[in-house]
Design an enzyme around this catalytic site. Sequence first.
Site, PDB file in Angstrom:
ATOM      1  NE  ARG A 172      20.489 -35.058  47.493  1.00  0.00           N
ATOM      2  CZ  ARG A 172      20.496 -33.846  48.039  1.00  0.00           C
ATOM      3  NH1 ARG A 172      21.263 -32.891  47.529  1.00  0.00           N
ATOM      4  NH2 ARG A 172      19.756 -33.577  49.083  1.00  0.00           N
TER       5      ARG A 172
ATOM      6  CE  LYS B  87      20.521 -25.625  51.124  1.00  0.00           C
ATOM      7  NZ  LYS B  87      19.227 -26.103  50.588  1.00  0.00           N
TER       8      LYS B  87
ATOM      9  NE  ARG C 195      19.189 -32.432  43.791  1.00  0.00           N
ATOM     10  CZ  ARG C 195      19.061 -31.822  44.958  1.00  0.00           C
ATOM     11  NH1 ARG C 195      19.736 -30.730  45.203  1.00  0.00           N
ATOM     12  NH2 ARG C 195      18.251 -32.299  45.862  1.00  0.00           N
TER      13      ARG C 195
ATOM     14  NE  ARG D 103      15.542 -33.109  50.921  1.00  0.00           N
ATOM     15  CZ  ARG D 103      15.894 -33.135  49.629  1.00  0.00           C
ATOM     16  NH1 ARG D 103      15.457 -34.101  48.839  1.00  0.00           N
ATOM     17  NH2 ARG D 103      16.667 -32.206  49.142  1.00  0.00           N
TER      18      ARG D 103
ATOM     19  NE  ARG E 174      19.279 -29.207  56.533  1.00  0.00           N
ATOM     20  CZ  ARG E 174      19.850 -29.309  55.334  1.00  0.00           C
ATOM     21  NH1 ARG E 174      21.103 -29.019  55.174  1.00  0.00           N
ATOM     22  NH2 ARG E 174      19.132 -29.688  54.314  1.00  0.00           N
TER      23      ARG E 174
HETATM   24  P1  AP5 Z   1      20.667 -27.341  44.187  1.00  0.00           P
HETATM   25  O1  AP5 Z   1      21.679 -26.302  43.980  1.00  0.00           O
HETATM   26  O2  AP5 Z   1      21.089 -28.760  44.202  1.00  0.00           O
HETATM   27  O3  AP5 Z   1      19.776 -27.006  45.484  1.00  0.00           O
HETATM   28  P2  AP5 Z   1      20.122 -27.084  47.034  1.00  0.00           P
HETATM   29  O4  AP5 Z   1      19.538 -25.907  47.671  1.00  0.00           O
HETATM   30  O5  AP5 Z   1      21.575 -27.362  47.231  1.00  0.00           O
HETATM   31  O6  AP5 Z   1      19.234 -28.336  47.406  1.00  0.00           O
HETATM   32  P3  AP5 Z   1      19.548 -29.594  48.340  1.00  0.00           P
HETATM   33  O7  AP5 Z   1      18.501 -30.622  48.009  1.00  0.00           O
HETATM   34  O8  AP5 Z   1      20.969 -30.004  48.226  1.00  0.00           O
HETATM   35  O9  AP5 Z   1      19.260 -29.029  49.732  1.00  0.00           O
HETATM   36  P4  AP5 Z   1      19.002 -29.793  51.019  1.00  0.00           P
HETATM   37  O10 AP5 Z   1      19.181 -28.754  52.010  1.00  0.00           O
HETATM   38  O11 AP5 Z   1      17.725 -30.523  51.058  1.00  0.00           O
HETATM   39  O12 AP5 Z   1      20.092 -30.983  50.976  1.00  0.00           O
HETATM   40  P5  AP5 Z   1      21.470 -31.231  51.734  1.00  0.00           P
HETATM   41  O13 AP5 Z   1      22.331 -31.974  50.815  1.00  0.00           O
HETATM   42  O14 AP5 Z   1      21.961 -29.974  52.331  1.00  0.00           O
HETATM   43  O15 AP5 Z   1      19.549 -27.142  43.040  1.00  0.00           O
HETATM   44  C1  AP5 Z   1      18.481 -28.055  42.896  1.00  0.00           C
HETATM   45  C2  AP5 Z   1      18.205 -28.306  41.416  1.00  0.00           C
HETATM   46  O16 AP5 Z   1      17.716 -27.105  40.829  1.00  0.00           O
HETATM   47  C3  AP5 Z   1      19.439 -28.698  40.587  1.00  0.00           C
HETATM   48  O17 AP5 Z   1      19.065 -29.647  39.633  1.00  0.00           O
HETATM   49  C4  AP5 Z   1      19.864 -27.387  39.902  1.00  0.00           C
HETATM   50  O18 AP5 Z   1      20.457 -27.633  38.640  1.00  0.00           O
HETATM   51  C5  AP5 Z   1      18.531 -26.674  39.754  1.00  0.00           C
HETATM   52  N1  AP5 Z   1      18.628 -25.206  39.859  1.00  0.00           N
HETATM   53  C6  AP5 Z   1      19.407 -24.498  40.716  1.00  0.00           C
HETATM   54  N2  AP5 Z   1      19.202 -23.173  40.554  1.00  0.00           N
HETATM   55  C7  AP5 Z   1      18.259 -23.046  39.575  1.00  0.00           C
HETATM   56  C8  AP5 Z   1      17.614 -21.915  38.943  1.00  0.00           C
HETATM   57  N3  AP5 Z   1      17.906 -20.643  39.275  1.00  0.00           N
HETATM   58  N4  AP5 Z   1      16.703 -22.163  37.975  1.00  0.00           N
HETATM   59  C9  AP5 Z   1      16.395 -23.451  37.620  1.00  0.00           C
HETATM   60  N5  AP5 Z   1      16.969 -24.534  38.170  1.00  0.00           N
HETATM   61  C10 AP5 Z   1      17.893 -24.341  39.145  1.00  0.00           C
HETATM   62  O19 AP5 Z   1      21.008 -32.182  52.917  1.00  0.00           O
HETATM   63  C11 AP5 Z   1      20.573 -33.490  52.677  1.00  0.00           C
HETATM   64  C12 AP5 Z   1      20.271 -34.198  53.997  1.00  0.00           C
HETATM   65  O20 AP5 Z   1      21.465 -34.305  54.775  1.00  0.00           O
HETATM   66  C13 AP5 Z   1      19.282 -33.493  54.917  1.00  0.00           C
HETATM   67  O21 AP5 Z   1      17.938 -33.814  54.601  1.00  0.00           O
HETATM   68  C14 AP5 Z   1      19.704 -34.029  56.293  1.00  0.00           C
HETATM   69  O22 AP5 Z   1      19.223 -35.332  56.495  1.00  0.00           O
HETATM   70  C15 AP5 Z   1      21.212 -34.090  56.164  1.00  0.00           C
HETATM   71  N6  AP5 Z   1      21.872 -32.831  56.584  1.00  0.00           N
HETATM   72  C16 AP5 Z   1      22.622 -31.998  55.813  1.00  0.00           C
HETATM   73  N7  AP5 Z   1      23.064 -30.934  56.522  1.00  0.00           N
HETATM   74  C17 AP5 Z   1      22.572 -31.101  57.785  1.00  0.00           C
HETATM   75  C18 AP5 Z   1      22.638 -30.321  58.975  1.00  0.00           C
HETATM   76  N8  AP5 Z   1      23.298 -29.149  59.013  1.00  0.00           N
HETATM   77  N9  AP5 Z   1      21.980 -30.781  60.075  1.00  0.00           N
HETATM   78  C19 AP5 Z   1      21.317 -31.958  60.053  1.00  0.00           C
HETATM   79  N10 AP5 Z   1      21.203 -32.746  58.964  1.00  0.00           N
HETATM   80  C20 AP5 Z   1      21.826 -32.315  57.826  1.00  0.00           C
HETATM   81 MG    MG Z   2      22.710 -28.968  48.047  1.00  0.00          MG
END
Ligand code: AP5
Ligand code: MG
Length: 216
Positions: free
Chosen positions: A160, A13, A127, A171, A88
């Site tokens: 992270r 994402k 990552r 997660r 979410r």
């Molecule tokens: P990346 O682009 O970083 O993936 P992502 O989908 O952004 O993954 P996240 O881990 O950030 O998602 P998440 O939803 O768990 O975390 P968030 O920060 O939102 O890609 C991942 C890796 O793959 C990278 O190394 C990249 O280089 C690689 N890659 C990408 N595309 C590729 C491809 N095509 N081929 C190969 N490699 C590839 O949330 C974190 C925490 O915050 C949550 O657990 C929760 O506690 C809290 N939180 C955040 N938002 C909310 C909400 N709305 N409500 C409640 N709690 C929340």
């Molecule tokens: Mg992300």
Amino acid sequence: MRLIIFGPPGAGKGTQAVKISQEYKVLHISTGDILRASVKEGTELGKLAKTYMDKGELVPDNVIIGIIKERITTQDSQKGFLLDGFPRTIEQAEALEKMLNKEGQRIDSVISIEVDDEEIVKRITGRRVCEKCGSMYHIIFDPPTNMGYCNKCGGGLYQRDDDSEDVIRTRLQVYRRQTEPLKKFYKKVGILKRVDGLGTIDDVFERIEKILKGVA
Ligand code: AP5
Ligand code: MG
Ligand code: ZN
């Protein structure tokens, strides 16, 4: 253009959101990035959020909805925005709808990046994130030129706190239970666009572009 980029943890994402916001000049709003910045600053919000994030659980809806309300009513969000990691839960989605309705706005598309669990674990464990500018890398799929350092700003790369294998498992469970049901919610509204998330970063971006140009 008002978009939601949706998908399981590690689906890509954030990676795709950066590319879309550059190409289409829309504001990228990532709740995860906002929360991590607050943790780093040591604010009250950060302290509270950390207790949930470290376990892989969701931060309470009222907290997150407050953050989004503040962001999407700013001047620079008027031209459009891209929500990454929000909504979410159904409650968050309903709150968003209410906020936008008030302004006579709506979400145009929800881009759902579809990736299987095996690939997710590979992506998350490899990552690395820049401590200075937040740029994202992958040690195998998208490596920096100098291992351990950011291409853009030279900052150190770190892993992270919530990217350990046991937290990833939580997660994923949280995603299946609380977040995935949103697909049905947006399918009903008729704006859910599924995208195959396998392949290179550019392959996936090309698929998203087709959707945004209305040709897919
Ligand atoms: P990346 O682009 O970083 O993936 P992502 O989908 O952004 O993954 P996240 O881990 O950030 O998602 P998440 O939803 O768990 O975390 P968030 O920060 O939102 O890609 C991942 C890796 O793959 C990278 O190394 C990249 O280089 C690689 N890659 C990408 N595309 C590729 C491809 N095509 N081929 C190969 N490699 C590839 O949330 C974190 C925490 O915050 C949550 O657990 C929760 O506690 C809290 N939180 C955040 N938002 C909310 C909400 N709305 N409500 C409640 N709690 C929340
Ligand atoms: Mg992300
Ligand atoms: Zn950097």
